[in-house]
Design a protein around this motif. Structure first.
Motif, PDB file in Angstrom:
ATOM      1  N   HIS A 175      20.267   8.593  -9.197  1.00 40.49           N
ATOM      2  CA  HIS A 175      21.470   8.912  -9.534  1.00 40.49           C
ATOM      3  C   HIS A 175      21.993   8.288  -7.987  1.00 40.49           C
ATOM      4  N   LYS A 176      23.587   7.456  -8.228  1.00 43.54           N
ATOM      5  CA  LYS A 176      24.352   7.325  -7.410  1.00 43.54           C
ATOM      6  C   LYS A 176      25.620   7.690  -6.787  1.00 43.54           C
ATOM      7  N   GLY A 177      25.528   8.092  -6.232  1.00 36.45           N
ATOM      8  CA  GLY A 177      26.921   8.976  -5.440  1.00 36.45           C
ATOM      9  C   GLY A 177      26.173  10.227  -4.852  1.00 36.45           C
ATOM     10  N   LYS A 178      27.428  11.581  -4.460  1.00 29.32           N
ATOM     11  CA  LYS A 178      26.568  12.820  -3.963  1.00 29.32           C
ATOM     12  C   LYS A 178      26.713  13.419  -4.804  1.00 29.32           C
ATOM     13  N   LEU A 179      25.516  14.664  -5.413  1.00 23.56           N
ATOM     14  CA  LEU A 179      25.598  15.408  -5.800  1.00 23.56           C
ATOM     15  C   LEU A 179      25.391  17.468  -5.180  1.00 23.56           C
ATOM     16  N   ASP A 180      25.794  17.724  -5.671  1.00 24.89           N
ATOM     17  CA  ASP A 180      26.285  19.046  -4.966  1.00 24.89           C
ATOM     18  C   ASP A 180      24.431  19.563  -5.459  1.00 24.89           C
ATOM     19  N   LEU A 181      23.894  19.383  -3.936  1.00 22.90           N
ATOM     20  CA  LEU A 181      22.432  20.011  -4.196  1.00 22.90           C
ATOM     21  C   LEU A 181      21.734  19.937  -2.639  1.00 22.90           C
ATOM     22  N   SER A 182      21.337  21.234  -3.092  1.00 17.56           N
ATOM     23  CA  SER A 182      21.173  21.699  -1.616  1.00 17.56           C
ATOM     24  C   SER A 182      20.318  23.319  -2.008  1.00 17.56           C
ATOM     25  N   GLY A 183      19.813  23.998  -0.860  1.00 18.85           N
ATOM     26  CA  GLY A 183      19.163  25.270  -1.170  1.00 18.85           C
ATOM     27  C   GLY A 183      18.025  24.984  -2.313  1.00 18.85           C
ATOM     28  N   SER A 184      18.318  26.093  -3.495  1.00 16.31           N
ATOM     29  CA  SER A 184      17.678  26.349  -4.031  1.00 16.31           C
ATOM     30  C   SER A 184      18.226  26.011  -5.367  1.00 16.31           C
ATOM     31  N   VAL A 185      17.229  24.660  -6.057  1.00 15.69           N
ATOM     32  CA  VAL A 185      17.656  24.112  -7.044  1.00 15.69           C
ATOM     33  C   VAL A 185      16.629  23.849  -8.572  1.00 15.69           C
ATOM     34  N   GLN A 186      16.530  23.159  -9.920  1.00 15.04           N
ATOM     35  CA  GLN A 186      15.238  23.477 -10.785  1.00 15.04           C
ATOM     36  C   GLN A 186      15.792  21.975 -11.242  1.00 15.04           C
ATOM     37  N   LEU A 187      14.269  21.669 -11.060  1.00 19.28           N
ATOM     38  CA  LEU A 187      13.911  20.439 -11.964  1.00 19.28           C
ATOM     39  C   LEU A 187      14.207  20.966 -13.403  1.00 19.28           C
ATOM     40  N   ILE A 188      14.553  19.826 -14.301  1.00 19.82           N
ATOM     41  CA  ILE A 188      14.089  20.777 -15.906  1.00 19.82           C
ATOM     42  C   ILE A 188      13.170  18.949 -16.036  1.00 19.82           C
ATOM     43  N   LEU A 189      11.984  19.293 -16.626  1.00 20.55           N
ATOM     44  CA  LEU A 189      11.079  18.160 -17.176  1.00 20.55           C
ATOM     45  C   LEU A 189      11.325  17.624 -18.826  1.00 20.55           C
ATOM     46  N   PRO A 190      11.408  16.858 -19.465  1.00 24.77           N
ATOM     47  CA  PRO A 190      11.165  16.959 -20.345  1.00 24.77           C
ATOM     48  C   PRO A 190      10.492  16.283 -21.243  1.00 24.77           C
ATOM     49  N   LEU A 191       9.280  17.789 -21.712  1.00 28.19           N
ATOM     50  CA  LEU A 191       7.820  17.597 -22.600  1.00 28.19           C
ATOM     51  C   LEU A 191       8.103  18.654 -23.336  1.00 28.19           C
ATOM     52  N   ASP A 192       7.232  18.614 -24.906  1.00 27.44           N
ATOM     53  CA  ASP A 192       7.488  19.503 -25.455  1.00 27.44           C
ATOM     54  C   ASP A 192       6.445  20.812 -25.095  1.00 27.44           C
ATOM     55  N   PRO A 193       6.819  21.595 -24.633  1.00 30.92           N
ATOM     56  CA  PRO A 193       7.551  22.653 -24.499  1.00 30.92           C
ATOM     57  C   PRO A 193       8.801  21.633 -22.877  1.00 30.92           C
ATOM     58  N   ALA A 194      10.106  22.162 -22.324  1.00 31.94           N
ATOM     59  CA  ALA A 194       9.983  21.991 -21.339  1.00 31.94           C
ATOM     60  C   ALA A 194       9.820  22.586 -20.667  1.00 31.94           C
ATOM     61  N   VAL A 195       9.272  21.783 -18.981  1.00 26.85           N
ATOM     62  CA  VAL A 195       9.174  22.560 -17.998  1.00 26.85           C
ATOM     63  C   VAL A 195       9.920  22.428 -16.991  1.00 26.85           C
ATOM     64  N   GLU A 196      10.429  23.450 -16.414  1.00 29.98           N
ATOM     65  CA  GLU A 196      11.044  24.202 -15.705  1.00 29.98           C
ATOM     66  C   GLU A 196      10.982  24.277 -14.181  1.00 29.98           C
ATOM     67  N   VAL A 197      10.820  23.254 -12.829  1.00 25.85           N
ATOM     68  CA  VAL A 197      10.120  23.163 -11.702  1.00 25.85           C
ATOM     69  C   VAL A 197      11.342  24.283 -10.310  1.00 25.85           C
ATOM     70  N   ASP A 198      11.254  24.851  -9.333  1.00 23.50           N
ATOM     71  CA  ASP A 198      11.738  25.340  -9.026  1.00 23.50           C
ATOM     72  C   ASP A 198      11.373  24.547  -7.824  1.00 23.50           C
ATOM     73  N   VAL A 199      12.497  24.468  -6.645  1.00 27.05           N
ATOM     74  CA  VAL A 199      12.272  23.533  -5.381  1.00 27.05           C
ATOM     75  C   VAL A 199      13.238  23.814  -4.580  1.00 27.05           C
ATOM     76  N   ASN A 200      12.760  23.960  -3.620  1.00 31.77           N
ATOM     77  CA  ASN A 200      14.041  24.420  -2.078  1.00 31.77           C
ATOM     78  C   ASN A 200      14.497  23.314  -1.469  1.00 31.77           C
ATOM     79  N   LEU A 201      15.123  22.446  -1.043  1.00 31.26           N
ATOM     80  CA  LEU A 201      15.813  21.409  -0.293  1.00 31.26           C
ATOM     81  C   LEU A 201      16.677  22.640   0.756  1.00 31.26           C
ATOM     82  N   SER A 202      16.005  21.647   1.959  1.00 32.53           N
ATOM     83  CA  SER A 202      16.656  22.562   3.356  1.00 32.53           C
ATOM     84  C   SER A 202      16.892  20.385   3.919  1.00 32.53           C
TER      85      SER A 202
END
Length: 428
Positions: A175-202
């Motif tokens: 993604h081009k440009g700034k996003l408000d992403l830091s600390g604890s974020v979550q990735l949602i992978l579009p599978l069936d069913p969707a998979v949620e992954v917790d990620v820590n950004l430091s």
């Protein structure tokens, strides 16, 4: 004659014009005051002491003016040294005058999906972009992912590049440009069913030099740094290089230069000299620059030696050549690409529309660098030496009845020989 590298580096810094003028004025003023003081009649006993005081004042004025000017010109300090930030998993080092606020994922994350898995290798977010890399095995490939920040805001990232074959794929999301992403974020992978992954950004750590990032060695004008971190019973090694802008590294020896034997590949040995098996970390772009090696808990050695005998690089240079199409067993026409000579020794007519050019690449296994391959600006076929990988001949299409072939030589590939050697002490 002895040299002073610090003095030479300082002299090479571009000093802003106003800084130079203020410094000169300060020195001239101090010198004038000193001259005036020396020429003033005073009692003989007091004259030497006064000279010393005035000399001290002159030096102090000059130093004060210099420091005051430097305080207002941060670009002078930037010319001396840049701030470095390493992005794990993506394998890049950001060099900036002022370090950007950048958030990264320190460790890769493995996600089990049915019988398959997804390895999230890298995650970086800063003021300019957000970039995520991952690889899948026995899992459907997807073209989008969603990221949810700590405030519950959701962002969609599209895949900008993907490589796949069989049951495996690698892909990046951007993604081009700034996003408000830091600390604890979550990735949602579009599978069936969707998979949620917790990620820590430091916050990315900032370093003053490559040697602070990791063990560094230089050979043949290429400086390589090996950055290590520990993940349970594995050590991850990331390789980054500094070199001329004339070329890009194509292989760090993880796969090995084309057709060269395994002894020329990158190797890791423990303290007893035992060679360890390495595991490549998949990526979407060249070169492969990260790998794992296993270290069982309680291993006797905490020091390892990484040896990199040779690397391959691709130069940005190109050249246009013209070759007569008549058969000729002794043409001996030489051209140059990226500073390396290539001789067309023989021309053979394969057909009315196909020409075979036999080449002498002047390949030297003892040289610091050797040209072994290149590309053309058109469809072609190459025959390579089975031992060295150098081009023996190439076949090129041409127009029927043409008396001369004009072709552009591009992307010259060169093997650069070290070795580069690193003593690794992975963090516990």
């Amino acid at each position: 004659m002895s040299s002073n590298p610090i003095k030479e580096r300082l002299e090479s810094i571009p000093i802003p014009p106003e800084l130079g003028m203020r410094s000169r004025l300060g020195i001239q003023q101090a010198a004038a005051e000193q001259k005036q003081a020396i020429g003033t009649p005073i009692s003989g006993a007091m004259q030497p002491a006064k000279k010393r005081r005035m000399a001290a004042v002159a030096a102090a004025i000059a130093v004060f003016l210099l420091m005051a000017a430097l305080a207002d010109h941060s670009r002078v300090w930037a010319a001396l040294q840049k701030a470095l930030q390493f992005v794990p998993g993506i394998g890049i080092v950001k060099e900036e005058d002022v370090p950007m606020e950048r958030y990264v994922m320190k460790q890769p994350i493995t996600v089990k999906v049915g019988e398959g898995s997804i390895l999230i290798t890298g995650f970086m977010s800063d003021e300019e972009m957000t970039y995520i890399t991952m690889a899948g095995t026995d899992v459907p490939r997807f073209k989008q992912i969603e990221v949810v920040n700590e405030k519950g805001m959701k962002f969609t990232l599209d895949s900008s590049m993907a490589v796949w074959g069989g049951a495996k794929w690698t892909s990046d999301f951007w993604h081009k440009g700034k996003l408000d992403l830091s600390g604890s974020v979550q990735l949602i992978l579009p599978l069936d069913p969707a998979v949620e992954v917790d990620v820590n950004l430091s916050r990315a750590a900032t370093y003053a030099s490559y040697s602070e990032l990791g063990a560094t060695d230089t050979a043949a004008g290429v400086s390589i740094t090996a950055i290590t971190d520990r993940m349970d019973e594995k050590v991850r090694v990331s390789l980054v290089a500094r070199h001329s802008n004339d070329f890009q590294v194509g292989d760090y020896g993880i796969f090995g230069v084309y057709l060269h034997d395994d002894n020329r590949k990158l190797q890791v040995a423990d303290g007893a000299g035992k060679k360890l098996e390495i595991e490549n970390i998949p990526g979407v772009s060249s070169p492969a620059s990260e790998f794992f090696f296993s270290v069982p808990k309680g291993a006797a050695s905490d020091r390892y030696t990484l040896t990199l005998p040779e690397i391959s690089v691709t130069y940005k240079d190109e050249t246009q050549i013209k070759v007569p199409t008549a058969a000729n067993d002794h043409l001996n026409q030489t051209f140059e690409i990226a500073g390396f000579p290539v001789t067309i020794t023989k021309v053979e007519r394969v057909s009315e529309t196909n020409l075979r050019l036999y080449l002498d690449m002047h390949y030297d296994e003892q040289a610091t660098a050797s040209l072994f391959n290149f590309g053309l600006d058109r469809s072609s076929m190459f025959k390579l030496d089975e031992q060295t990988g150098e081009v023996l001949y190439m076949e090129v299409d041409m127009e029927q009845g043409s008396k001369q072939l004009s072709v552009k030589i591009v992307r010259p590939e060169v093997v650069i020989r070290g070795p580069w050697t690193f003593e690794l002490t992975p963090p516990s």
